[in-house]
Design a protein around this motif. Structure first.
Motif, PDB file in Angstrom:
ATOM      1  N   GLU A  65       2.152  12.136  -0.977  1.00  0.00           N
ATOM      2  CA  GLU A  65       3.169  12.982  -0.347  1.00  0.00           C
ATOM      3  C   GLU A  65       3.426  12.525   1.089  1.00  0.00           C
ATOM      4  OE1 GLU A  65       5.010  15.400  -1.685  1.00  0.00           O
ATOM      5  OE2 GLU A  65       4.083  15.037  -3.645  1.00  0.00           O
ATOM      6  N   PHE A  66       2.342  12.202   1.807  1.00  0.00           N
ATOM      7  CA  PHE A  66       2.478  11.679   3.169  1.00  0.00           C
ATOM      8  C   PHE A  66       3.264  10.378   3.176  1.00  0.00           C
ATOM      9  CE2 PHE A  66       0.537   8.595   6.175  1.00  0.00           C
ATOM     10  CZ  PHE A  66       1.006   9.123   7.365  1.00  0.00           C
ATOM     11  N   ASN A  67       3.003   9.531   2.192  1.00  0.00           N
ATOM     12  CA  ASN A  67       3.679   8.225   2.145  1.00  0.00           C
ATOM     13  C   ASN A  67       5.157   8.326   1.813  1.00  0.00           C
ATOM     14  OD1 ASN A  67       0.736   6.522   0.927  1.00  0.00           O
ATOM     15  ND2 ASN A  67       1.594   6.490   2.981  1.00  0.00           N
ATOM     16  N   LYS A  68       5.614   9.472   1.332  1.00  0.00           N
ATOM     17  CA  LYS A  68       7.053   9.661   1.165  1.00  0.00           C
ATOM     18  C   LYS A  68       7.731   9.673   2.530  1.00  0.00           C
ATOM     19  CE  LYS A  68       6.676  12.315  -3.154  1.00  0.00           C
ATOM     20  NZ  LYS A  68       6.859  13.642  -3.800  1.00  0.00           N
ATOM     21  N   ARG A  69       6.999  10.126   3.529  1.00  0.00           N
ATOM     22  CA  ARG A  69       7.522  10.182   4.891  1.00  0.00           C
ATOM     23  C   ARG A  69       7.155   8.934   5.693  1.00  0.00           C
ATOM     24  NH1 ARG A  69      10.624  14.708   6.706  1.00  0.00           N
ATOM     25  NH2 ARG A  69      10.559  16.233   5.019  1.00  0.00           N
ATOM     26  N   PHE A  70       5.956   8.442   5.447  1.00  0.00           N
ATOM     27  CA  PHE A  70       5.451   7.265   6.166  1.00  0.00           C
ATOM     28  C   PHE A  70       5.029   6.217   5.147  1.00  0.00           C
ATOM     29  CE2 PHE A  70       4.975  10.714   9.139  1.00  0.00           C
ATOM     30  CZ  PHE A  70       5.255  10.153  10.387  1.00  0.00           C
ATOM     31  N   PRO A  71       5.970   5.508   4.555  1.00  0.00           N
ATOM     32  CA  PRO A  71       5.644   4.575   3.469  1.00  0.00           C
ATOM     33  C   PRO A  71       4.843   3.358   3.911  1.00  0.00           C
ATOM     34  CG  PRO A  71       7.948   4.380   4.095  1.00  0.00           C
ATOM     35  CD  PRO A  71       7.425   5.576   4.815  1.00  0.00           C
ATOM     36  N   ASN A  72       4.824   3.081   5.201  1.00  0.00           N
ATOM     37  CA  ASN A  72       4.152   1.874   5.677  1.00  0.00           C
ATOM     38  C   ASN A  72       2.820   2.160   6.376  1.00  0.00           C
ATOM     39  OD1 ASN A  72       6.338   0.234   4.794  1.00  0.00           O
ATOM     40  ND2 ASN A  72       7.476   0.861   6.615  1.00  0.00           N
ATOM     41  N   VAL A  73       2.271   3.357   6.124  1.00  0.00           N
ATOM     42  CA  VAL A  73       0.946   3.676   6.638  1.00  0.00           C
ATOM     43  C   VAL A  73      -0.007   3.803   5.451  1.00  0.00           C
ATOM     44  CG1 VAL A  73      -0.478   5.327   7.913  1.00  0.00           C
ATOM     45  CG2 VAL A  73       1.865   4.879   8.650  1.00  0.00           C
ATOM     46  N   LYS A  74      -0.968   2.916   5.400  1.00  0.00           N
ATOM     47  CA  LYS A  74      -1.963   2.955   4.325  1.00  0.00           C
ATOM     48  C   LYS A  74      -3.117   3.851   4.759  1.00  0.00           C
ATOM     49  CE  LYS A  74      -5.054   0.059   1.545  1.00  0.00           C
ATOM     50  NZ  LYS A  74      -5.565  -1.318   1.320  1.00  0.00           N
ATOM     51  N   VAL A  75      -3.435   4.836   3.918  1.00  0.00           N
ATOM     52  CA  VAL A  75      -4.503   5.787   4.225  1.00  0.00           C
ATOM     53  C   VAL A  75      -5.625   5.622   3.215  1.00  0.00           C
ATOM     54  CG1 VAL A  75      -5.111   8.217   4.508  1.00  0.00           C
ATOM     55  CG2 VAL A  75      -2.825   7.418   5.169  1.00  0.00           C
ATOM     56  N   VAL A  76      -6.826   5.372   3.710  1.00  0.00           N
ATOM     57  CA  VAL A  76      -8.003   5.253   2.853  1.00  0.00           C
ATOM     58  C   VAL A  76      -8.979   6.354   3.231  1.00  0.00           C
ATOM     59  CG1 VAL A  76      -9.931   3.797   2.135  1.00  0.00           C
ATOM     60  CG2 VAL A  76      -7.709   2.756   2.676  1.00  0.00           C
ATOM     61  N   ILE A  77      -9.321   7.206   2.264  1.00  0.00           N
ATOM     62  CA  ILE A  77     -10.213   8.339   2.524  1.00  0.00           C
ATOM     63  C   ILE A  77     -11.543   8.112   1.804  1.00  0.00           C
ATOM     64  CG2 ILE A  77     -10.502  10.839   2.366  1.00  0.00           C
ATOM     65  CD1 ILE A  77      -7.468  11.093   2.242  1.00  0.00           C
ATOM     66  N   ASP A  78     -12.613   8.087   2.564  1.00  0.00           N
ATOM     67  CA  ASP A  78     -13.951   7.917   2.000  1.00  0.00           C
ATOM     68  C   ASP A  78     -14.651   9.280   1.938  1.00  0.00           C
ATOM     69  OD1 ASP A  78     -13.622   5.202   1.781  1.00  0.00           O
ATOM     70  OD2 ASP A  78     -14.562   4.756   3.711  1.00  0.00           O
ATOM     71  N   GLY A  79     -15.113   9.650   0.753  1.00  0.00           N
ATOM     72  CA  GLY A  79     -15.837  10.902   0.577  1.00  0.00           C
ATOM     73  C   GLY A  79     -17.324  10.715   0.803  1.00  0.00           C
ATOM     74  N   VAL A  80     -17.931  11.637   1.539  1.00  0.00           N
ATOM     75  CA  VAL A  80     -19.359  11.604   1.848  1.00  0.00           C
ATOM     76  C   VAL A  80     -19.950  12.958   1.479  1.00  0.00           C
ATOM     77  CG1 VAL A  80     -21.072  11.350   3.695  1.00  0.00           C
ATOM     78  CG2 VAL A  80     -18.975   9.971   3.734  1.00  0.00           C
ATOM     79  N   PRO A  81     -21.139  13.005   0.832  1.00  0.00           N
ATOM     80  CA  PRO A  81     -21.766  14.288   0.518  1.00  0.00           C
ATOM     81  C   PRO A  81     -21.938  15.138   1.783  1.00  0.00           C
ATOM     82  CG  PRO A  81     -22.901  12.512  -0.608  1.00  0.00           C
ATOM     83  CD  PRO A  81     -21.921  11.862   0.325  1.00  0.00           C
ATOM     84  N   TYR A  82     -21.765  16.426   1.634  1.00  0.00           N
ATOM     85  CA  TYR A  82     -21.773  17.324   2.805  1.00  0.00           C
ATOM     86  C   TYR A  82     -23.018  17.142   3.660  1.00  0.00           C
ATOM     87  CZ  TYR A  82     -21.505  21.557   5.639  1.00  0.00           C
ATOM     88  OH  TYR A  82     -21.460  22.423   6.697  1.00  0.00           O
ATOM     89  N   ALA A  83     -24.190  17.075   3.026  1.00  0.00           N
ATOM     90  CA  ALA A  83     -25.444  16.984   3.783  1.00  0.00           C
ATOM     91  C   ALA A  83     -25.532  15.711   4.615  1.00  0.00           C
ATOM     92  CB  ALA A  83     -26.634  17.068   2.831  1.00  0.00           C
TER      93      ALA A  83
END
Length: 449
Positions: A65-83
């Protein structure tokens, strides 16, 4: 003298920031979001560290959805356990060349990260220069926005707000002949009704439904139930000088009430926390659950995770004490690394996610709670959000009025663990509530030094 690699890198970073700022300032606001940052041949890239509980859904549902507005920004999200999340953030922050541009931070961690210089002030001149004119800071409710503040600086914005709320099963209330709870329900009334809400629903002579489930086991979030009761009765964690203020009659009575909830819970309730309470409620075994409001969609709407129907599930603030109704703040904030080389792209993502548009998309797709007054005051796209929005707005106002949040300090995590230890000892019957709170006050006073 030949400039060092570090100085060259810093100079390039500053040049990139200034160039990006110039583009954002000169571009019309209406076209800013449409054009995005970077280019097809040279996209900007940002890395985000977030709780694994929602990192994947953000990557697969929000980033497109974000890339519909900003198609040239690559977003990488890394998940980490809460603890592991806070320790990993701290380690990354002190690195000379941090891996992450954006950190998604739990409510009490902002002071700790700000104190070591890990976060950029989101209202400084560099960020202000690339902030859209229609990004309305005053539109945020005070309680969730304050979760990202520390010592007068705005280090983060609310991106996944949450509050402790009261869920109730209308079917079980009807079978017990008990009137549905309202926002005026008091704790005394609730405990009186709880006796009736423990019931035999199928007529076989055995109790098969209980009044309540919530946090009882030792967990860093278990004390938030006690604190919600404490705050509703006018109590506070700390006084004006920053010293513990909960080790008194109001605090002990509130902890006794937390303990007494277990009398009306299902078998084995003293071993229950977030997951167990959630499972019991979704299976229709308990009439009331005190838990985080963000579970509403998966509890009332999603047939893959609950046996309940939408019209069976009610939601409201926790019962009223001597001063006010109860709740407790739990806001996920997002801040930008003070060392990022991708300031413009990072702030573009956070602006969008915490904007009026981004909040509505996040709520509709993922059931995440918004923080803006305009969002909560509008008619949501999804009908099931209507009662949630009403309750959430009320809970924000209560939280701001009663300071219903965890200790705010660079030592907040350690202080919360102390509360978890002592509240658990009291609930397990190892010590009295008064003894537990006195021990907690002594330890927290030393910890906060």
């Amino acid at each position: 003298m030949k400039p060092s690699k570090a100085n060259m890198k810093h100079g390039q970073s500053m040049l990139a920031r200034v160039s990006a700022a110039a583009v954002l300032v000169t571009a019309p606001v209406a076209t800013l979001h449409a054009q995005g940052l970077g280019s097809p041949n040279a996209p900007a890239e940002i890395r985000i560290m977030a709780n694994e509980a929602f990192a994947s859904t953000w990557q697969t549902q929000l980033v497109p959805e974000f890339n519909k507005r900003f198609p040239n920004v690559k977003v990488v999200i890394d998940g980490v356990p809460y603890a592991e999340l806070l320790p990993k953030m701290m380690l990354d922050a002190i690195n000379a060349d941090p891996e992450y541009d954006v950190l998604v931070i739990d409510d009490p961690w902002v002071p700790q990260l700000a104190a070591i210089g890990a976060l950029a002030d989101l209202k400084n001149k560099d960020v202000a220069a690339i902030t859209s004119a229609d990004y309305d800071w005053a539109d945020f409710n005070a309680a969730p926005l304050a979760a990202g503040e520390w010592k007068g600086m705005q280090y983060a914005v609310p991106v996944r707000s949450n509050m402790l709320l009261m869920f109730y099963n209308r079917t079980l209330y009807k079978k017990a002949g008990v009137p549905e709870p309202t926002p005026k329900l008091t704790w005394n009334e609730f405990f009186t009704q709880a006796k009736t809400l423990v019931q035999d629903t199928n007529g076989d002579g055995k109790e098969d439904a209980w009044a309540v489930d919530t946090y009882f086991v030792r967990d860093s979030l278990t004390p938030t139930i006690w604190q919600a009761i404490l705050n509703s009765n006018g109590g506070k964690l700390l006084d004006q000088s920053g010293a513990p203020a909960f080790n008194n009659e109001v605090g002990a009575k509130a902890l006794d009430m937390h303990k007494d909830l277990a009398k009306y819970g299902p078998p084995g309730v003293l071993g229950h926390g977030y997951s167990e309470a959630l499972q019991a409620f979704r299976q229709g075994k308990v009439a009331v659950m005190f838990n985080w409001g963000s579970v509403y969609k998966a509890t009332a709407i999603d047939a893959n995770s609950t046996t309940l129907k939408e019209d069976e599930v009610g939601i409201q603030v926790m019962p009223v004490g001597t001063d006010r109704a109860g709740t407790h703040r739990g806001v996920w904030n997002a801040g930008i690394s003070s060392k990022t080389e991708n300031l413009a792209a990072s702030w573009a993502f956070l602006q969008w996610l915490s904007s009026k548009e981004g909040e509505k998309i996040n709520a509709s797709l993922l059931g995440s709670f918004p923080a803006r007054k305009s969002t909560l005051g509008s008619k949501p796209d999804e009908k099931w959000l209507e009662p949630v929005y009403r309750t959430l707005q009320q809970s924000y106002e209560l939280a701001a009025e009663g300071e219903m949040w965890r200790i705010r300090s660079p030592k907040s995590n350690a202080a919360q663990q102390v509360l978890a230890d002592e509240v658990a000892r009291a609930i397990a019957g190892q010590v009295s509530s008064k003894e537990a709170l006195q021990a907690a006050a002594t330890r927290i006073k030393s910890t906060l030094k």
